[in-house]
Write a protein that holds these residues in place. Structure first.
Motif, PDB file in Angstrom:
ATOM      1  N   ASN A 157      15.158  28.918  23.860  1.00 35.25           N
ATOM      2  CA  ASN A 157      13.971  28.061  23.795  1.00 35.25           C
ATOM      3  C   ASN A 157      14.398  26.597  23.904  1.00 35.25           C
ATOM      4  N   LYS A 158      13.403  25.734  23.899  1.00 29.12           N
ATOM      5  CA  LYS A 158      13.666  24.319  24.148  1.00 29.12           C
ATOM      6  C   LYS A 158      14.716  23.750  23.193  1.00 29.12           C
ATOM      7  N   GLU A 159      14.595  24.109  21.924  1.00 29.11           N
ATOM      8  CA  GLU A 159      15.504  23.556  20.916  1.00 29.11           C
ATOM      9  C   GLU A 159      16.921  24.079  21.136  1.00 29.11           C
ATOM     10  N   ALA A 160      17.019  25.395  21.393  1.00 25.60           N
ATOM     11  CA  ALA A 160      18.335  26.000  21.597  1.00 25.60           C
ATOM     12  C   ALA A 160      19.013  25.364  22.801  1.00 25.60           C
ATOM     13  N   ARG A 161      18.218  25.128  23.842  1.00 24.54           N
ATOM     14  CA  ARG A 161      18.732  24.533  25.062  1.00 24.54           C
ATOM     15  C   ARG A 161      19.262  23.112  24.791  1.00 24.54           C
ATOM     16  N   ALA A 162      18.433  22.345  24.071  1.00 25.67           N
ATOM     17  CA  ALA A 162      18.806  20.955  23.799  1.00 25.67           C
ATOM     18  C   ALA A 162      20.064  20.870  22.940  1.00 25.67           C
ATOM     19  N   ALA A 163      20.308  21.917  22.155  1.00 26.77           N
ATOM     20  CA  ALA A 163      21.451  21.898  21.241  1.00 26.77           C
ATOM     21  C   ALA A 163      22.780  22.137  21.946  1.00 26.77           C
ATOM     22  N   ILE A 164      22.715  22.624  23.194  1.00 27.73           N
ATOM     23  CA  ILE A 164      23.965  22.913  23.919  1.00 27.73           C
ATOM     24  C   ILE A 164      24.439  21.646  24.630  1.00 27.73           C
ATOM     25  N   PRO A 165      25.631  21.176  24.318  1.00 28.53           N
ATOM     26  CA  PRO A 165      26.113  19.959  24.984  1.00 28.53           C
ATOM     27  C   PRO A 165      26.420  20.241  26.455  1.00 28.53           C
ATOM     28  N   ILE A 166      26.176  19.245  27.311  1.00 28.19           N
ATOM     29  CA  ILE A 166      26.473  19.478  28.728  1.00 28.19           C
ATOM     30  C   ILE A 166      27.687  18.661  29.158  1.00 28.19           C
ATOM     31  N   ILE A 167      28.690  18.696  28.318  1.00 36.11           N
ATOM     32  CA  ILE A 167      29.925  17.970  28.607  1.00 36.11           C
ATOM     33  C   ILE A 167      30.959  18.940  29.164  1.00 36.11           C
ATOM     34  N   GLY A 168      31.668  18.523  30.177  1.00 33.95           N
ATOM     35  CA  GLY A 168      32.734  19.361  30.740  1.00 33.95           C
ATOM     36  C   GLY A 168      32.182  20.532  31.515  1.00 33.95           C
ATOM     37  N   ASP A 169      33.047  21.488  31.843  1.00 36.33           N
ATOM     38  CA  ASP A 169      32.624  22.663  32.589  1.00 36.33           C
ATOM     39  C   ASP A 169      32.025  23.694  31.648  1.00 36.33           C
ATOM     40  N   PRO A 170      31.027  24.465  32.145  1.00 35.14           N
ATOM     41  CA  PRO A 170      30.465  25.522  31.307  1.00 35.14           C
ATOM     42  C   PRO A 170      31.541  26.576  31.007  1.00 35.14           C
ATOM     43  N   ASP A 171      31.449  27.209  29.854  1.00 29.46           N
ATOM     44  CA  ASP A 171      32.465  28.206  29.520  1.00 29.46           C
ATOM     45  C   ASP A 171      32.257  29.485  30.333  1.00 29.46           C
ATOM     46  N   PRO A 172      33.299  30.306  30.455  1.00 29.55           N
ATOM     47  CA  PRO A 172      33.234  31.508  31.293  1.00 29.55           C
ATOM     48  C   PRO A 172      32.121  32.477  30.903  1.00 29.55           C
ATOM     49  N   VAL A 173      31.782  32.530  29.616  1.00 31.50           N
ATOM     50  CA  VAL A 173      30.731  33.456  29.180  1.00 31.50           C
ATOM     51  C   VAL A 173      29.371  33.025  29.741  1.00 31.50           C
ATOM     52  N   THR A 174      29.120  31.731  29.706  1.00 33.88           N
ATOM     53  CA  THR A 174      27.874  31.204  30.281  1.00 33.88           C
ATOM     54  C   THR A 174      27.835  31.491  31.777  1.00 33.88           C
ATOM     55  N   LEU A 175      28.967  31.212  32.432  1.00 35.34           N
ATOM     56  CA  LEU A 175      29.063  31.449  33.865  1.00 35.34           C
ATOM     57  C   LEU A 175      28.811  32.907  34.211  1.00 35.34           C
ATOM     58  N   SER A 176      29.321  33.804  33.383  1.00 37.30           N
ATOM     59  CA  SER A 176      29.134  35.226  33.673  1.00 37.30           C
ATOM     60  C   SER A 176      27.655  35.579  33.580  1.00 37.30           C
ATOM     61  N   LEU A 219      22.363  24.274  41.298  1.00 34.93           N
ATOM     62  CA  LEU A 219      22.552  24.567  39.872  1.00 34.93           C
ATOM     63  C   LEU A 219      22.746  23.238  39.160  1.00 34.93           C
ATOM     64  N   ARG A 220      22.020  23.066  38.080  1.00 36.02           N
ATOM     65  CA  ARG A 220      22.192  21.858  37.272  1.00 36.02           C
ATOM     66  C   ARG A 220      22.293  22.275  35.820  1.00 36.02           C
ATOM     67  N   ASP A 221      23.103  21.617  35.047  1.00 38.89           N
ATOM     68  CA  ASP A 221      23.244  21.956  33.630  1.00 38.89           C
ATOM     69  C   ASP A 221      23.432  23.454  33.438  1.00 38.89           C
ATOM     70  N   ALA A 222      24.370  24.022  34.176  1.00 39.99           N
ATOM     71  CA  ALA A 222      24.602  25.462  34.059  1.00 39.99           C
ATOM     72  C   ALA A 222      24.947  25.856  32.627  1.00 39.99           C
ATOM     73  N   HIS A 223      25.414  24.895  31.832  1.00 37.80           N
ATOM     74  CA  HIS A 223      25.713  25.170  30.419  1.00 37.80           C
ATOM     75  C   HIS A 223      24.494  25.733  29.709  1.00 37.80           C
ATOM     76  N   ARG A 224      23.316  25.258  30.158  1.00 38.65           N
ATOM     77  CA  ARG A 224      22.074  25.614  29.466  1.00 38.65           C
ATOM     78  C   ARG A 224      21.289  26.680  30.207  1.00 38.65           C
ATOM     79  N   PHE A 225      21.978  27.483  31.004  1.00 40.92           N
ATOM     80  CA  PHE A 225      21.298  28.518  31.773  1.00 40.92           C
ATOM     81  C   PHE A 225      20.584  29.486  30.834  1.00 40.92           C
ATOM     82  N   GLY A 226      19.300  29.662  31.065  1.00 39.12           N
ATOM     83  CA  GLY A 226      18.544  30.572  30.221  1.00 39.12           C
ATOM     84  C   GLY A 226      17.061  30.452  30.511  1.00 39.12           C
ATOM     85  N   PHE A 227      16.294  31.318  29.889  1.00 36.62           N
ATOM     86  CA  PHE A 227      14.852  31.356  30.132  1.00 36.62           C
ATOM     87  C   PHE A 227      14.110  31.317  28.810  1.00 36.62           C
ATOM     88  N   GLU A 228      12.854  30.875  28.874  1.00 40.91           N
ATOM     89  CA  GLU A 228      12.035  30.758  27.660  1.00 40.91           C
ATOM     90  C   GLU A 228      11.814  32.115  26.989  1.00 40.91           C
TER      91      GLU A 228
END
Lengths: 152, 152
Positions: free
Chosen positions: B46-65, B114-123
Motif C-alpha cells: 500500500n501507499k505507506e509500505a511503498r513510501a517506507a522503502i528507500p530508493i537508494i542504490g540498486d534494488p535487491d535481488p529479491v525485489t528484482l525476482s 521501469l522506475r523505482d523498481a525498489h517499490r515494485f508492487g500493487f495496491e
C-alpha cells in the motif's frame, strides 16, 4: 598532434561513429589527442588474444562499455538511415551471456544472443566494419519491409 | 496444510501463473505448503509500505525476482493466448531505472519503462490482476494486428 589516420576505413560513417562513442566514454579526456586507430585498438582481438582472456565471472565494466559502444554506433547508423529512433538494449545476465536488441518503434530490427562477452572483439578493423555493415543492412531492410510497425 | 484460498481471483490463469513463477524461485522448498495469498503477499504494497522503502542504490535481488516473476507470468499468458513464443526481458540499468520488453517474433508487444523498481508492487491482488489483464489485452491485440511480424 596527429589525430588522423591514413586508412580510408576510418572515414566511413560507421568508424566515425565508433570513434564518437569511444570518445564519449572518455569523461576526463585522458585519451585526448590519440588517433582513431589507437582509440579503437581494444576492439581488435586476434585468436590468441581472445583465447588468453578468461571467461570466468562477469565481464568487467570496460569490456561491457565496448559492447555498448558497438551497438550504440549501430543504432545511430540505423537511426540516420531510416530517420526514426533506434533504441539499443544490451542485456547481460551472467557470466558473459546475454542478449542485444535494437528496436525501432515496435519492431525488433536486431536481436542477437551474447556469448563470452568477455572476449568481445573483432579480427581486424575491416572485419568489424563488415560485421556492422551486414547487421545494418538487415536492420534497414526489415524497417523498410515493416514500416508501419517501425512507425508505431 | 491448507494451500488453497477461498478468493476466486486465485483461480484465474494469471494468478495461477504468478504462483507458479513464485514457487519456481523457491529452490529449497522453504515455502512449501504455504497458500497463494501468503506466497504472493510481497507483491502487495500500500501507499505507506511503498513510501517506507528507500530508493537508494540498486534494488535487491529479491525485489528484482518479483519484477521478473510478474513479467514472466505475463509472457507465459501471451504465449498461451497467441500460440507463439513470448520472450520477456527485464533490464535494469541503475538505481531502479530500467526497461521491460516482451517480444513475439520481431514484434515488441510490451515495452515499459521501469522506475523505482525498489517499490515494485500493487495496491491489491485485484489491482495486480487488472493491470496484468490490461497489458495482456494490448499485447494480444498488437500480435493479432501484426501477425506477420510476430511470426518472424
Amino acid at each position: 598532434m596527429n589525430t588522423t589516420t591514413a586508412d580510408p576505413l576510418f572515414d566511413t560513417d560507421f568508424m566515425k561513429e565508433m570513434l564518437r562513442q569511444v570518445r564519449a566514454l572518455d569523461s576526463y579526456g585522458i585519451h585526448d589527442g590519440k588517433n582513431a586507430e589507437t582509440l579503437l585498438a581494444p576492439f581488435i582481438l586476434n585468436k590468441e588474444a581472445r583465447a588468453a582472456i578468461p571467461i570466468i565471472g562477469d565481464p568487467d565494466p570496460v569490456t561491457l562499455s565496448r559492447v555498448r559502444a558497438f551497438y550504440n554506433a549501430l543504432a545511430v547508423l540505423i537511426e540516420k538511415e531510416c530517420g526514426q529512433m533506434a533504441v539499443p538494449l544490451v542485456h547481460l545476465s551472467n557470466e558473459g551471456f546475454g542478449r542485444v536488441l535494437i528496436t525501432v518503434g515496435k519492431l525488433v530490427v536486431l536481436d542477437r544472443p551474447l556469448r563470452d562477452a568477455h572476449r568481445f572483439g573483432f579480427e581486424s578493423f575491416s572485419k568489424m566494419k563488415t560485421e556492422a555493415d551486414k547487421q545494418l543492412g538487415v536492420a534497414i531492410e526489415i524497417v523498410g519491409r515493416y514500416a508501419e510497425v517501425a512507425g508505431l
